[in-house]
Motif scaffolding. Sequence first.
Motif, PDB file in Angstrom:
ATOM      1  N   LEU A  47       0.834  -1.210   0.000  1.00 54.45           N
ATOM      2  CA  LEU A  47       0.000   0.000   0.000  1.00 54.45           C
ATOM      3  C   LEU A  47       0.868   1.260   0.000  1.00 54.45           C
ATOM      4  O   LEU A  47       0.534   2.252  -0.660  1.00 54.45           O
ATOM      5  CB  LEU A  47      -0.925  -0.008   1.216  1.00 54.45           C
ATOM      6  N   PHE A  48       1.972   1.229   0.721  1.00 54.59           N
ATOM      7  CA  PHE A  48       2.907   2.357   0.724  1.00 54.59           C
ATOM      8  C   PHE A  48       3.450   2.598  -0.678  1.00 54.59           C
ATOM      9  O   PHE A  48       3.515   3.747  -1.150  1.00 54.59           O
ATOM     10  CB  PHE A  48       4.045   2.060   1.702  1.00 54.59           C
ATOM     11  N   ASN A  49       3.843   1.535  -1.351  1.00 55.47           N
ATOM     12  CA  ASN A  49       4.371   1.671  -2.704  1.00 55.47           C
ATOM     13  C   ASN A  49       3.330   2.211  -3.676  1.00 55.47           C
ATOM     14  O   ASN A  49       3.669   2.900  -4.644  1.00 55.47           O
ATOM     15  CB  ASN A  49       4.877   0.322  -3.209  1.00 55.47           C
ATOM     16  N   GLN A  50       2.062   1.896  -3.429  1.00 49.43           N
ATOM     17  CA  GLN A  50       0.994   2.379  -4.297  1.00 49.43           C
ATOM     18  C   GLN A  50       0.637   3.839  -4.034  1.00 49.43           C
ATOM     19  O   GLN A  50      -0.172   4.420  -4.751  1.00 49.43           O
ATOM     20  CB  GLN A  50      -0.250   1.501  -4.121  1.00 49.43           C
ATOM     21  N   GLY A  51       1.233   4.440  -2.994  1.00 56.86           N
ATOM     22  CA  GLY A  51       0.979   5.838  -2.704  1.00 56.86           C
ATOM     23  C   GLY A  51      -0.215   6.095  -1.814  1.00 56.86           C
ATOM     24  O   GLY A  51      -0.704   7.229  -1.739  1.00 56.86           O
ATOM     25  N   MET A  52      -0.704   5.075  -1.115  1.00 55.78           N
ATOM     26  CA  MET A  52      -1.873   5.238  -0.263  1.00 55.78           C
ATOM     27  C   MET A  52      -1.577   6.188   0.901  1.00 55.78           C
ATOM     28  O   MET A  52      -0.471   6.221   1.429  1.00 55.78           O
ATOM     29  CB  MET A  52      -2.303   3.874   0.286  1.00 55.78           C
ATOM     30  N   ALA A  53      -2.571   6.983   1.286  1.00 50.25           N
ATOM     31  CA  ALA A  53      -2.444   7.881   2.430  1.00 50.25           C
ATOM     32  C   ALA A  53      -2.648   7.113   3.730  1.00 50.25           C
ATOM     33  O   ALA A  53      -3.489   6.209   3.807  1.00 50.25           O
ATOM     34  CB  ALA A  53      -3.457   9.010   2.323  1.00 50.25           C
ATOM     35  N   PHE A  54      -1.889   7.490   4.767  1.00 49.15           N
ATOM     36  CA  PHE A  54      -2.038   6.913   6.093  1.00 49.15           C
ATOM     37  C   PHE A  54      -2.190   8.056   7.092  1.00 49.15           C
ATOM     38  O   PHE A  54      -1.390   8.996   7.086  1.00 49.15           O
ATOM     39  CB  PHE A  54      -0.826   6.052   6.460  1.00 49.15           C
ATOM     40  N   PRO A  55      -3.220   8.018   7.931  1.00 47.62           N
ATOM     41  CA  PRO A  55      -3.458   9.125   8.863  1.00 47.62           C
ATOM     42  C   PRO A  55      -2.431   9.149   9.985  1.00 47.62           C
ATOM     43  O   PRO A  55      -1.795   8.142  10.300  1.00 47.62           O
ATOM     44  CB  PRO A  55      -4.856   8.811   9.415  1.00 47.62           C
ATOM     45  N   ALA A  56      -2.286  10.309  10.590  1.00 47.73           N
ATOM     46  CA  ALA A  56      -1.438  10.442  11.772  1.00 47.73           C
ATOM     47  C   ALA A  56      -2.078   9.708  12.947  1.00 47.73           C
ATOM     48  O   ALA A  56      -3.303   9.532  12.992  1.00 47.73           O
ATOM     49  CB  ALA A  56      -1.238  11.918  12.110  1.00 47.73           C
ATOM     50  N   PHE A  57      -1.253   9.288  13.881  1.00 47.75           N
ATOM     51  CA  PHE A  57      -1.784   8.623  15.068  1.00 47.75           C
ATOM     52  C   PHE A  57      -0.780   8.750  16.198  1.00 47.75           C
ATOM     53  O   PHE A  57       0.370   9.164  15.994  1.00 47.75           O
ATOM     54  CB  PHE A  57      -2.096   7.147  14.788  1.00 47.75           C
ATOM     55  N   GLU A  58      -1.223   8.413  17.400  1.00 48.51           N
ATOM     56  CA  GLU A  58      -0.346   8.380  18.556  1.00 48.51           C
ATOM     57  C   GLU A  58      -0.205   6.947  19.053  1.00 48.51           C
ATOM     58  O   GLU A  58      -1.123   6.134  18.893  1.00 48.51           O
ATOM     59  CB  GLU A  58      -0.888   9.269  19.679  1.00 48.51           C
ATOM     60  N   MET A  59       0.940   6.648  19.653  1.00 44.70           N
ATOM     61  CA  MET A  59       1.180   5.304  20.151  1.00 44.70           C
ATOM     62  C   MET A  59       2.147   5.366  21.325  1.00 44.70           C
ATOM     63  O   MET A  59       2.898   6.339  21.489  1.00 44.70           O
ATOM     64  CB  MET A  59       1.758   4.408  19.050  1.00 44.70           C
ATOM     65  N   ASP A  60       2.104   4.326  22.143  1.00 45.23           N
ATOM     66  CA  ASP A  60       3.062   4.181  23.223  1.00 45.23           C
ATOM     67  C   ASP A  60       4.236   3.346  22.741  1.00 45.23           C
ATOM     68  O   ASP A  60       4.052   2.315  22.082  1.00 45.23           O
ATOM     69  CB  ASP A  60       2.424   3.487  24.431  1.00 45.23           C
ATOM     70  N   ILE A  61       5.435   3.807  23.055  1.00 41.57           N
ATOM     71  CA  ILE A  61       6.617   3.001  22.800  1.00 41.57           C
ATOM     72  C   ILE A  61       7.342   2.788  24.131  1.00 41.57           C
ATOM     73  O   ILE A  61       7.130   3.528  25.094  1.00 41.57           O
ATOM     74  CB  ILE A  61       7.569   3.650  21.777  1.00 41.57           C
ATOM     75  N   TYR A  62       8.161   1.762  24.162  1.00 42.39           N
ATOM     76  CA  TYR A  62       8.924   1.431  25.368  1.00 42.39           C
ATOM     77  C   TYR A  62      10.404   1.570  25.031  1.00 42.39           C
ATOM     78  O   TYR A  62      10.917   0.864  24.155  1.00 42.39           O
ATOM     79  CB  TYR A  62       8.590   0.017  25.840  1.00 42.39           C
ATOM     80  N   ARG A  63      11.060   2.491  25.719  1.00 36.26           N
ATOM     81  CA  ARG A  63      12.467   2.791  25.450  1.00 36.26           C
ATOM     82  C   ARG A  63      13.328   2.250  26.570  1.00 36.26           C
ATOM     83  O   ARG A  63      13.091   2.517  27.752  1.00 36.26           O
ATOM     84  CB  ARG A  63      12.667   4.295  25.309  1.00 36.26           C
ATOM     85  N   THR A  64      14.335   1.469  26.209  1.00 33.99           N
ATOM     86  CA  THR A  64      15.196   0.870  27.222  1.00 33.99           C
ATOM     87  C   THR A  64      16.022   1.948  27.927  1.00 33.99           C
ATOM     88  O   THR A  64      16.526   2.882  27.294  1.00 33.99           O
ATOM     89  CB  THR A  64      16.144  -0.166  26.604  1.00 33.99           C
ATOM     90  N   VAL A  65      16.152   1.791  29.241  1.00 30.76           N
ATOM     91  CA  VAL A  65      16.936   2.739  30.027  1.00 30.76           C
ATOM     92  C   VAL A  65      18.071   2.059  30.776  1.00 30.76           C
ATOM     93  O   VAL A  65      19.062   2.708  31.118  1.00 30.76           O
ATOM     94  CB  VAL A  65      16.040   3.514  31.011  1.00 30.76           C
ATOM     95  N   ASP A  66      17.950   0.760  31.039  1.00 31.82           N
ATOM     96  CA  ASP A  66      18.989   0.081  31.818  1.00 31.82           C
ATOM     97  C   ASP A  66      18.703  -1.412  31.817  1.00 31.82           C
ATOM     98  O   ASP A  66      17.596  -1.857  31.465  1.00 31.82           O
ATOM     99  CB  ASP A  66      18.994   0.613  33.251  1.00 31.82           C
TER     100      ASP A  66
END
Length: 271
Positions: free
Chosen positions: A162-181
């Motif tokens: 779908l990306f290669n075909q040029g399809m639009a994707f809406p903005a969104f929010e998400m949680d990510i987990y970032r390593t600290v130790d």
Amino acid sequence: MCSLPVPREPLRRVAVTGGTHGNEMCGVHLVRHWLQTPGELQRPSFSAMPVLANPAATAACRRYIDRDLNRTFTLTFLKGLPPAGTPDSLELSNQGRELQNPGLSCHFLQYDPAGTGSYSLESVSKNGICLEMGPQPQGVLRADLFSRMRALVASILDFIELFNQGMAFPAFEMDIYRTVDSVDFPRTADGDLAGTVHPQLQDHDFEPLRPGEPIFKLFSGEDVLYEGNSIVYPVFINEAAYYEKHVAFLKTEKIRVSVPALPEITSTLVP
């Protein structure tokens, strides 16, 4: 999650690797299946190639033989080698332990150990994504995890199409987990284990760990409590392969991020 090319260019080649660790059976057997039926990976706008990443370790049913393949691709190792990928390529790596919710939703772990940068297999590509599935016993293939990983890979390949075909994707929010130790097991003066992961922590990856809650149970019977000043989210808790690395679990922080929209491309990107 992969970093997308800028400007928006189609991805033409995708390598789908499995068996980076030879005793993680989902990736091993999926790649063996795809080598027999490569059409399952193909989409109209790009070619996809299955690769058994570590055949020597796979044959021995061991994580690795000489060195951990997924800790090898450092800048020092890659110095003097040809460029690590081209702008239109993506590396999709299947491994063995993904800590995720039921269905196809999954947690996104941003892993940068001690600020050293990437050293895993998919980092040799311009754009890379690593899927880990589990937990599962080493050397054992479970049907539920096999099916889930197969579906996740298919979803990613569908997105690329779908990306290669040029399809639009809406903005969104998400949680990510970032390593600290990372946190090691309690040990004796000789370096042997003095306890194990506390039952209250075991199997609670990506769940909040609060100051004062138990993290280890000493063999003498006492509890070891988490002494941090803030809530963290442990991952890779009591991972079998991490004993040799002196890691009982990784501490992560949960961060809310905004993912920008991808606008529609009206001119076709598919030749």
